[in-house]
Write a protein that holds these residues in place. Structure first.
Motif, PDB file in Angstrom:
ATOM      1  N   LEU A 264       0.827  -1.206   0.000  1.00 41.92           N
ATOM      2  CA  LEU A 264       0.000   0.000   0.000  1.00 41.92           C
ATOM      3  C   LEU A 264       0.861   1.256   0.000  1.00 41.92           C
ATOM      4  O   LEU A 264       0.619   2.186  -0.775  1.00 41.92           O
ATOM      5  CB  LEU A 264      -0.934  -0.015   1.213  1.00 41.92           C
ATOM      6  CG  LEU A 264      -1.874   1.167   1.356  1.00 41.92           C
ATOM      7  CD1 LEU A 264      -2.856   1.212   0.192  1.00 41.92           C
ATOM      8  CD2 LEU A 264      -2.611   1.092   2.679  1.00 41.92           C
ATOM      9  N   ALA A 265       1.875   1.284   0.864  1.00 47.11           N
ATOM     10  CA  ALA A 265       2.756   2.456   0.941  1.00 47.11           C
ATOM     11  C   ALA A 265       3.507   2.656  -0.368  1.00 47.11           C
ATOM     12  O   ALA A 265       3.696   3.797  -0.814  1.00 47.11           O
ATOM     13  CB  ALA A 265       3.736   2.297   2.093  1.00 47.11           C
ATOM     14  N   GLY A 266       3.934   1.564  -0.983  1.00 49.58           N
ATOM     15  CA  GLY A 266       4.635   1.669  -2.258  1.00 49.58           C
ATOM     16  C   GLY A 266       3.759   2.244  -3.351  1.00 49.58           C
ATOM     17  O   GLY A 266       4.211   3.050  -4.163  1.00 49.58           O
ATOM     18  N   GLY A 267       2.490   1.843  -3.364  1.00 54.02           N
ATOM     19  CA  GLY A 267       1.570   2.365  -4.372  1.00 54.02           C
ATOM     20  C   GLY A 267       1.199   3.815  -4.143  1.00 54.02           C
ATOM     21  O   GLY A 267       0.999   4.572  -5.095  1.00 54.02           O
ATOM     22  N   VAL A 268       1.136   4.220  -2.902  1.00 54.76           N
ATOM     23  CA  VAL A 268       0.718   5.586  -2.575  1.00 54.76           C
ATOM     24  C   VAL A 268       1.893   6.554  -2.533  1.00 54.76           C
ATOM     25  O   VAL A 268       1.818   7.657  -3.069  1.00 54.76           O
ATOM     26  CB  VAL A 268      -0.044   5.610  -1.226  1.00 54.76           C
ATOM     27  CG1 VAL A 268      -0.323   7.018  -0.766  1.00 54.76           C
ATOM     28  CG2 VAL A 268      -1.335   4.811  -1.336  1.00 54.76           C
TER      29      VAL A 268
ATOM     30  N   GLY B 239       5.484   5.614  -2.931  1.00 59.20           N
ATOM     31  CA  GLY B 239       6.718   5.269  -3.623  1.00 59.20           C
ATOM     32  C   GLY B 239       7.559   4.215  -2.928  1.00 59.20           C
ATOM     33  O   GLY B 239       7.235   3.725  -1.847  1.00 59.20           O
ATOM     34  N   ALA B 240       8.657   3.910  -3.579  1.00 57.90           N
ATOM     35  CA  ALA B 240       9.533   2.828  -3.133  1.00 57.90           C
ATOM     36  C   ALA B 240      10.183   3.114  -1.782  1.00 57.90           C
ATOM     37  O   ALA B 240      10.378   2.199  -0.975  1.00 57.90           O
ATOM     38  CB  ALA B 240      10.611   2.566  -4.179  1.00 57.90           C
ATOM     39  N   ALA B 241      10.531   4.363  -1.516  1.00 58.97           N
ATOM     40  CA  ALA B 241      11.179   4.689  -0.237  1.00 58.97           C
ATOM     41  C   ALA B 241      10.229   4.435   0.936  1.00 58.97           C
ATOM     42  O   ALA B 241      10.655   3.952   1.995  1.00 58.97           O
ATOM     43  CB  ALA B 241      11.653   6.136  -0.223  1.00 58.97           C
ATOM     44  N   ALA B 242       8.954   4.729   0.752  1.00 56.22           N
ATOM     45  CA  ALA B 242       7.981   4.467   1.819  1.00 56.22           C
ATOM     46  C   ALA B 242       7.805   2.967   2.024  1.00 56.22           C
ATOM     47  O   ALA B 242       7.744   2.493   3.164  1.00 56.22           O
ATOM     48  CB  ALA B 242       6.637   5.116   1.488  1.00 56.22           C
ATOM     49  N   ALA B 243       7.728   2.208   0.925  1.00 59.02           N
ATOM     50  CA  ALA B 243       7.600   0.753   1.039  1.00 59.02           C
ATOM     51  C   ALA B 243       8.832   0.153   1.712  1.00 59.02           C
ATOM     52  O   ALA B 243       8.715  -0.708   2.585  1.00 59.02           O
ATOM     53  CB  ALA B 243       7.397   0.129  -0.339  1.00 59.02           C
TER      54      ALA B 243
END
Length: 127
Positions: free
Chosen positions: A23-27, A29-33
């Motif tokens: 979810l974080a990656g989709g919203v 980006g990669a750094a959040a994921a």
């Protein structure tokens, strides 16, 4: 019972962290994921390390206080965790909010599983 609690909390946290990372990656980006995954992994490792240490300590020191070596071990564990967090944040590879989100997942599952096990003991089904 402690081993079952540790396993349940670990598995549930890992599944939740994976979903939250997607979810974080989709919203965001990669750094959040990456932050969510890193925070979740650090929390799981810390929890398992703490559970292992507590299970070893309990039969060793019945009715006594832990010694200096145990306190030094706790200090080293915290130093390792803080070092890992500092390295992750300084590298810029993880988003700080994602990292904090990953760190926050495990406590909720630990509380929920503890309450579930307490209710089972009260009901007479201590599995």
């Amino acid at each position: 019972m402690v081993g079952e609690l540790t396993t349940r909390v670990t598995v549930e946290t890992a599944v939740a962290v994976a979903g939250l990372a997607l979810l974080a990656g989709g919203v965001a980006g990669a750094a959040a994921a990456a932050g969510v995954l890193a925070g979740g992994l650090l929390t799981i490792l810390n929890f398992r390390w703490l559970a292992r240490g507590a299970s070893r300590l309990t039969p060793t020191f019945p009715g006594r206080r832990p010694g200096t070596a145990w306190l030094v071990g706790v200090g080293l564990r915290f130093a390792a965790l803080f070092g890992a967090l500092a390295t992750l944040l300084a590298s810029g590879l993880v988003h700080p909010l994602g990292l904090m989100g990953g760190l926050a997942v495990l406590p909720g599952f630990l509380i929920a599983q503890g309450l579930r096990m307490a209710a089972a003991v009260d009901a007479g089904d201590a599995r």
